[in-house]
Every structure is written in structure tokens, then in C-alpha cells.
Design a protein around this motif. Structure first.
Motif, PDB file in Angstrom:
ATOM      1  N   LYS A  32       0.789  -1.238   0.000  1.00  0.00           N
ATOM      2  CA  LYS A  32       0.000   0.000   0.000  1.00  0.00           C
ATOM      3  C   LYS A  32       0.820   1.286   0.000  1.00  0.00           C
ATOM      4  O   LYS A  32       0.308   2.348  -0.276  1.00  0.00           O
ATOM      5  CB  LYS A  32      -0.957   0.008   1.193  1.00  0.00           C
ATOM      6  CG  LYS A  32      -2.053  -1.041   1.121  1.00  0.00           C
ATOM      7  CD  LYS A  32      -2.990  -0.918   2.304  1.00  0.00           C
ATOM      8  CE  LYS A  32      -4.108  -1.943   2.240  1.00  0.00           C
ATOM      9  NZ  LYS A  32      -5.028  -1.836   3.388  1.00  0.00           N
ATOM     10  N   GLN A  33       2.107   1.211   0.385  1.00  0.00           N
ATOM     11  CA  GLN A  33       2.956   2.407   0.491  1.00  0.00           C
ATOM     12  C   GLN A  33       2.333   3.424   1.458  1.00  0.00           C
ATOM     13  O   GLN A  33       2.123   4.594   1.133  1.00  0.00           O
ATOM     14  CB  GLN A  33       3.213   3.031  -0.877  1.00  0.00           C
ATOM     15  CG  GLN A  33       3.824   2.049  -1.856  1.00  0.00           C
ATOM     16  CD  GLN A  33       4.787   2.670  -2.842  1.00  0.00           C
ATOM     17  OE1 GLN A  33       4.947   3.876  -2.913  1.00  0.00           O
ATOM     18  NE2 GLN A  33       5.427   1.831  -3.618  1.00  0.00           N
ATOM     19  N   ALA A  34       2.023   2.941   2.638  1.00  0.00           N
ATOM     20  CA  ALA A  34       1.356   3.752   3.653  1.00  0.00           C
ATOM     21  C   ALA A  34       2.334   4.725   4.302  1.00  0.00           C
ATOM     22  O   ALA A  34       3.515   4.403   4.487  1.00  0.00           O
ATOM     23  CB  ALA A  34       0.755   2.841   4.723  1.00  0.00           C
ATOM     24  N   PRO A  35       1.857   5.917   4.704  1.00  0.00           N
ATOM     25  CA  PRO A  35       2.730   6.921   5.312  1.00  0.00           C
ATOM     26  C   PRO A  35       2.874   6.753   6.830  1.00  0.00           C
ATOM     27  O   PRO A  35       2.692   7.696   7.594  1.00  0.00           O
ATOM     28  CB  PRO A  35       2.036   8.239   4.949  1.00  0.00           C
ATOM     29  CG  PRO A  35       0.586   7.880   4.910  1.00  0.00           C
ATOM     30  CD  PRO A  35       0.517   6.471   4.392  1.00  0.00           C
ATOM     31  N   PHE A  36       3.158   5.543   7.258  1.00  0.00           N
ATOM     32  CA  PHE A  36       3.397   5.303   8.685  1.00  0.00           C
ATOM     33  C   PHE A  36       4.184   4.010   8.840  1.00  0.00           C
ATOM     34  O   PHE A  36       4.241   3.173   7.928  1.00  0.00           O
ATOM     35  CB  PHE A  36       2.078   5.221   9.473  1.00  0.00           C
ATOM     36  CG  PHE A  36       1.304   3.953   9.245  1.00  0.00           C
ATOM     37  CD1 PHE A  36       1.472   2.841  10.067  1.00  0.00           C
ATOM     38  CD2 PHE A  36       0.393   3.849   8.202  1.00  0.00           C
ATOM     39  CE1 PHE A  36       0.769   1.675   9.852  1.00  0.00           C
ATOM     40  CE2 PHE A  36      -0.319   2.681   7.982  1.00  0.00           C
ATOM     41  CZ  PHE A  36      -0.137   1.595   8.810  1.00  0.00           C
ATOM     42  N   VAL A  37       4.758   3.853  10.031  1.00  0.00           N
ATOM     43  CA  VAL A  37       5.418   2.597  10.386  1.00  0.00           C
ATOM     44  C   VAL A  37       5.097   2.295  11.841  1.00  0.00           C
ATOM     45  O   VAL A  37       4.943   3.212  12.661  1.00  0.00           O
ATOM     46  CB  VAL A  37       6.945   2.666  10.140  1.00  0.00           C
ATOM     47  CG1 VAL A  37       7.630   3.594  11.138  1.00  0.00           C
ATOM     48  CG2 VAL A  37       7.571   1.280  10.189  1.00  0.00           C
ATOM     49  N   CYS A  38       4.956   1.015  12.156  1.00  0.00           N
ATOM     50  CA  CYS A  38       4.667   0.590  13.526  1.00  0.00           C
ATOM     51  C   CYS A  38       5.929   0.035  14.176  1.00  0.00           C
ATOM     52  O   CYS A  38       6.687  -0.709  13.541  1.00  0.00           O
ATOM     53  CB  CYS A  38       3.584  -0.484  13.546  1.00  0.00           C
ATOM     54  SG  CYS A  38       1.961   0.093  13.026  1.00  0.00           S
ATOM     55  N   LEU A  39       6.135   0.396  15.429  1.00  0.00           N
ATOM     56  CA  LEU A  39       7.185  -0.170  16.269  1.00  0.00           C
ATOM     57  C   LEU A  39       6.470  -0.921  17.380  1.00  0.00           C
ATOM     58  O   LEU A  39       5.838  -0.309  18.239  1.00  0.00           O
ATOM     59  CB  LEU A  39       8.085   0.935  16.836  1.00  0.00           C
ATOM     60  CG  LEU A  39       8.737   1.876  15.817  1.00  0.00           C
ATOM     61  CD1 LEU A  39       9.537   2.957  16.536  1.00  0.00           C
ATOM     62  CD2 LEU A  39       9.627   1.101  14.844  1.00  0.00           C
ATOM     63  N   GLU A  40       6.585  -2.252  17.397  1.00  0.00           N
ATOM     64  CA  GLU A  40       5.686  -3.081  18.189  1.00  0.00           C
ATOM     65  C   GLU A  40       6.429  -3.953  19.207  1.00  0.00           C
ATOM     66  O   GLU A  40       7.053  -4.949  18.831  1.00  0.00           O
ATOM     67  CB  GLU A  40       4.878  -3.992  17.262  1.00  0.00           C
ATOM     68  CG  GLU A  40       4.188  -3.257  16.119  1.00  0.00           C
ATOM     69  CD  GLU A  40       3.483  -4.225  15.184  1.00  0.00           C
ATOM     70  OE1 GLU A  40       2.936  -5.233  15.669  1.00  0.00           O
ATOM     71  OE2 GLU A  40       3.480  -3.969  13.960  1.00  0.00           O
ATOM     72  N   PRO A  41       6.380  -3.606  20.476  1.00  0.00           N
ATOM     73  CA  PRO A  41       6.956  -4.496  21.492  1.00  0.00           C
ATOM     74  C   PRO A  41       6.023  -5.674  21.747  1.00  0.00           C
ATOM     75  O   PRO A  41       4.830  -5.504  21.999  1.00  0.00           O
ATOM     76  CB  PRO A  41       7.068  -3.587  22.727  1.00  0.00           C
ATOM     77  CG  PRO A  41       6.002  -2.547  22.533  1.00  0.00           C
ATOM     78  CD  PRO A  41       5.851  -2.357  21.058  1.00  0.00           C
ATOM     79  N   TRP A  42       6.573  -6.868  21.679  1.00  0.00           N
ATOM     80  CA  TRP A  42       5.771  -8.090  21.815  1.00  0.00           C
ATOM     81  C   TRP A  42       6.319  -8.974  22.925  1.00  0.00           C
ATOM     82  O   TRP A  42       7.518  -9.219  23.008  1.00  0.00           O
ATOM     83  CB  TRP A  42       5.811  -8.915  20.528  1.00  0.00           C
ATOM     84  CG  TRP A  42       5.177  -8.298  19.328  1.00  0.00           C
ATOM     85  CD1 TRP A  42       4.327  -7.243  19.263  1.00  0.00           C
ATOM     86  CD2 TRP A  42       5.352  -8.748  17.974  1.00  0.00           C
ATOM     87  NE1 TRP A  42       3.956  -6.995  17.967  1.00  0.00           N
ATOM     88  CE2 TRP A  42       4.567  -7.897  17.148  1.00  0.00           C
ATOM     89  CE3 TRP A  42       6.085  -9.782  17.384  1.00  0.00           C
ATOM     90  CZ2 TRP A  42       4.507  -8.058  15.770  1.00  0.00           C
ATOM     91  CZ3 TRP A  42       6.025  -9.942  16.007  1.00  0.00           C
ATOM     92  CH2 TRP A  42       5.234  -9.093  15.209  1.00  0.00           C
ATOM     93  N   TRP A  43       5.392  -9.495  23.708  1.00  0.00           N
ATOM     94  CA  TRP A  43       5.669 -10.564  24.659  1.00  0.00           C
ATOM     95  C   TRP A  43       4.938 -11.811  24.146  1.00  0.00           C
ATOM     96  O   TRP A  43       4.059 -12.362  24.790  1.00  0.00           O
ATOM     97  CB  TRP A  43       5.194 -10.168  26.046  1.00  0.00           C
ATOM     98  CG  TRP A  43       6.017  -9.091  26.692  1.00  0.00           C
ATOM     99  CD1 TRP A  43       6.979  -9.260  27.658  1.00  0.00           C
ATOM    100  CD2 TRP A  43       5.962  -7.671  26.446  1.00  0.00           C
ATOM    101  NE1 TRP A  43       7.520  -8.048  28.023  1.00  0.00           N
ATOM    102  CE2 TRP A  43       6.914  -7.046  27.291  1.00  0.00           C
ATOM    103  CE3 TRP A  43       5.205  -6.866  25.601  1.00  0.00           C
ATOM    104  CZ2 TRP A  43       7.119  -5.673  27.310  1.00  0.00           C
ATOM    105  CZ3 TRP A  43       5.411  -5.490  25.610  1.00  0.00           C
ATOM    106  CH2 TRP A  43       6.358  -4.919  26.451  1.00  0.00           C
ATOM    107  N   GLY A  44       5.324 -12.239  22.956  1.00  0.00           N
ATOM    108  CA  GLY A  44       4.680 -13.360  22.295  1.00  0.00           C
ATOM    109  C   GLY A  44       4.913 -13.283  20.805  1.00  0.00           C
ATOM    110  O   GLY A  44       5.408 -12.273  20.288  1.00  0.00           O
ATOM    111  N   LEU A  45       4.561 -14.352  20.085  1.00  0.00           N
ATOM    112  CA  LEU A  45       4.751 -14.436  18.644  1.00  0.00           C
ATOM    113  C   LEU A  45       3.544 -15.113  18.008  1.00  0.00           C
ATOM    114  O   LEU A  45       2.783 -15.821  18.677  1.00  0.00           O
ATOM    115  CB  LEU A  45       6.001 -15.261  18.301  1.00  0.00           C
ATOM    116  CG  LEU A  45       7.368 -14.673  18.643  1.00  0.00           C
ATOM    117  CD1 LEU A  45       8.440 -15.739  18.462  1.00  0.00           C
ATOM    118  CD2 LEU A  45       7.673 -13.452  17.779  1.00  0.00           C
ATOM    119  N   ALA A  46       3.406 -14.911  16.693  1.00  0.00           N
ATOM    120  CA  ALA A  46       2.428 -15.682  15.937  1.00  0.00           C
ATOM    121  C   ALA A  46       2.771 -17.162  16.017  1.00  0.00           C
ATOM    122  O   ALA A  46       3.920 -17.548  16.276  1.00  0.00           O
ATOM    123  CB  ALA A  46       2.422 -15.226  14.482  1.00  0.00           C
TER     124      ALA A  46
END
Length: 291
Positions: free
Chosen positions: A244-258
Motif C-alpha cells: 500500500k505504500q502507507a505513510p506510517f510505520v509501527c514499532l511493536e513491542p511483543w511478549w509473544g509471537l504468531a
């Protein structure tokens, strides 16, 4: 909408999902959080509980009974109760009920605390197990940040992600939406990671974090504004929707995984699962510094 304010920042928290929806600089009006344009991604900074990522076939088992749950769990779509509020701090809580037990057969309490301290939004999550039996769960956060910040003319590719400590990390690849932890690869982050949309062609970049504390900074040489996220989480996702070429980025702290590609479906043996003994608490925290 709940509003927090101090001398430097104003933040808004939605009781629906206990989701931050805005972090603004009081002097400049600059908005740091992604504003949920549904053309790209209709959320701001959702809470991920009681799973992070996707389950194989959106199913899992507890005590030989199969349950359905969609990606990232249900907390992001549930109404939290506000238990405390002041000018710069709010506490929200979600507890198990009849509806949640249809998806997740456990007693739990998830308490989210948000506090503005100088140029930071401090976030703490507490998972409480009120039961006499164990509790298996994951937790994560998914904040999105505008690129560029404010009226800056910088392009997406002008931004970099800097990880401290600067070192080589292990990157967990995804096969479709599933983790492939056995085939983790080293990624040299002694230098900043340049952002391109193609970086997310195969979904998130997932880092294993082994230090007591890790700081991830999103910035550009084109202006002085950016954010830094500091956390004790064992994993970090970096994501922007592709293609999509979206104008944002996520920084995601995780205590778990897929779920892992070899997942059996048993929640107790799920990759990176957290286990709480009876009547115990689990704490997770991160801080967003705006500059």
C-alpha cells in the motif's frame, strides 16, 4: 475519549481497546501517532491480547477443546473500564466475562496504565491471574507513527530505524503469517536500518531482543522530529502494510509471537507463550519518547 496532558504533550486514549489514538506536541501541534486512515490501516495503536499475531487456522486448543480466535486477540475490540484518572495518568481494566470465555476459557484481568512524564508516554500492562489454575497468554502493543511527522517534506525512504544497543540481532522470518523461529537469521543493526516499502513485502521485520532494555528510534536527517520506543519486551515487530505504500510505520513491542509453522495448536506449548501461576501478576512496559 480520555485526555491526558502535561506541559509538553497531550495524549488521547480510547476506552474501546484501551487504545492510544493521539500523541501531540502542545507547542507545535505535531501529531506523532498514525491517525487510522482506513485506506491503509484503520487503527492507531491497538493492544494485542491474549495472542500476538495469527493462530494456524485461527484455532487453538485448551484441555482438548478447540476455540476460535482471530489475529491479535480480542482485547483491542473490547470496552475497558476506567478505574483511575488524573490530568496526566489513566488506568483502564478489562476482565473476563461470558463473552470473552467463548473465545478464551480463562479468568484474567488486563490493566493498562498510561502516564505522561515530560516528553514521554509511559505504558504499563499488568496481566493478573485470579484463578486457582495456570494462565497461558501473549501480550503486545502495535503503535503506528506518522511518516513524515507533521508538515515535514521528508519521504518514507528518508527515515531510518536505529536500534540500541547497536549490535547484530536475530530476525525471525515469517512463512505467510506464521513464525519460523528455527530459521532465524542474523541482521546487523550496528548501523540504522533504512526504511523502504519493499522491506515489508513479507510482512513485519521481527527482532529477538536479548538485552535487559532496548530502544528503537524512528528519525530522519531531514528534520529534528522523531520518536523513540524503549521496552523490556523479548521481541519487536517493525511493520508497514505492503504494497500500500502507507505513510506510517509501527514499532511493536511483543511478549509473544504468531504461531510457529510447526505449531500443534495447543496453547500451553505455543511458541513464546507466557505462563502465569495461580494468583500471580505479569508486567509488561514500554515508553514512547517524542522529539
Amino acid at each position: 475519549m480520555l485526555t491526558l496532558k502535561n506541559d509538553y504533550l497531550t495524549a488521547q486514549i480510547n476506552p474501546l481497546g484501551a487504545e492510544p489514538t493521539s500523541i501531540k506536541d502542545n507547542e507545535t501541534g505535531l501529531e506523532y501517532l498514525w491517525q487510522a486512515d482506513a485506506k491503509y490501516w484503520g487503527r492507531h495503536a491497538p493492544i494485542l491480547f491474549p495472542i500476538v499475531g495469527r493462530l494456524q487456522d485461527n484455532e487453538y486448543r485448551v484441555a482438548d477443546k478447540t476455540y476460535k480466535m482471530t489475529q491479535h486477540g480480542f482485547a483491542r475490540d473490547r470496552e475497558f473500564t476506567t478505574t483511575e484518572q488524573s490530568a496526566d495518568r489513566v488506568v483502564l481494566r478489562l476482565t473476563a466475562d461470558t463473552e470473552s470465555r467463548l473465545l478464551y476459557p480463562a479468568d484474567f484481568s488486563l490493566t493498562m496504565t498510561y502516564e505522561l512524564v515530560d516528553h514521554q508516554l509511559k505504558v504499563n500492562a499488568t496481566v493478573t491471574n485470579p484463578a486457582d489454575t495456570g494462565l497461558d497468554f501473549s501480550f503486545g502493543a502495535h503503535p503506528g507513527f506518522n511518516i513524515p511527522f507533521g508538515d515535514a517534506t521528508a519521504d518514507f525512504t528518508d527515515y531510518v530505524v536505529t536500534v540500541a544497543p547497536k549490535q547484530t540481532y536475530q530476525r525471525i522470518p515469517l512463512v505467510g503469517p506464521y513464525s519460523d523461529s528455527e530459521h532465524s537469521l542474523p541482521i546487523d543493526l550496528s548501523r540504522p536500518m533504512g526504511l523502504t516499502h519493499d522491506l515489508f513485502e513479507h510482512d513485519a521485520q521481527i527482532l529477538t531482543l536479548t538485552n535487559p532494555e532496548t530502544t528503537v528510534m524512528l528519525s530522519t536527517a531531514a528534520d529534528d522530529h522523531g520518536v523513540a520506543l524503549t521496552t523490556t519486551a523479548p521481541y519487536l515487530g517493525i511493520w508497514s502494510p505492503y504494497p500500500k505504500q502507507a505513510p506510517f510505520v509501527c514499532l511493536e513491542p511483543w511478549w509473544g509471537l504468531a504461531d510457529d509453522v510447526k505449531a500443534t495448536g495447543d496453547l500451553a506449548t505455543k511458541v513464546a507463550i507466557n505462563h502465569l501461576e495461580a494468583h500471580q501478576d505479569f508486567n509488561a512496559s514500554y515508553q514512547i519518547t517524542c522529539f
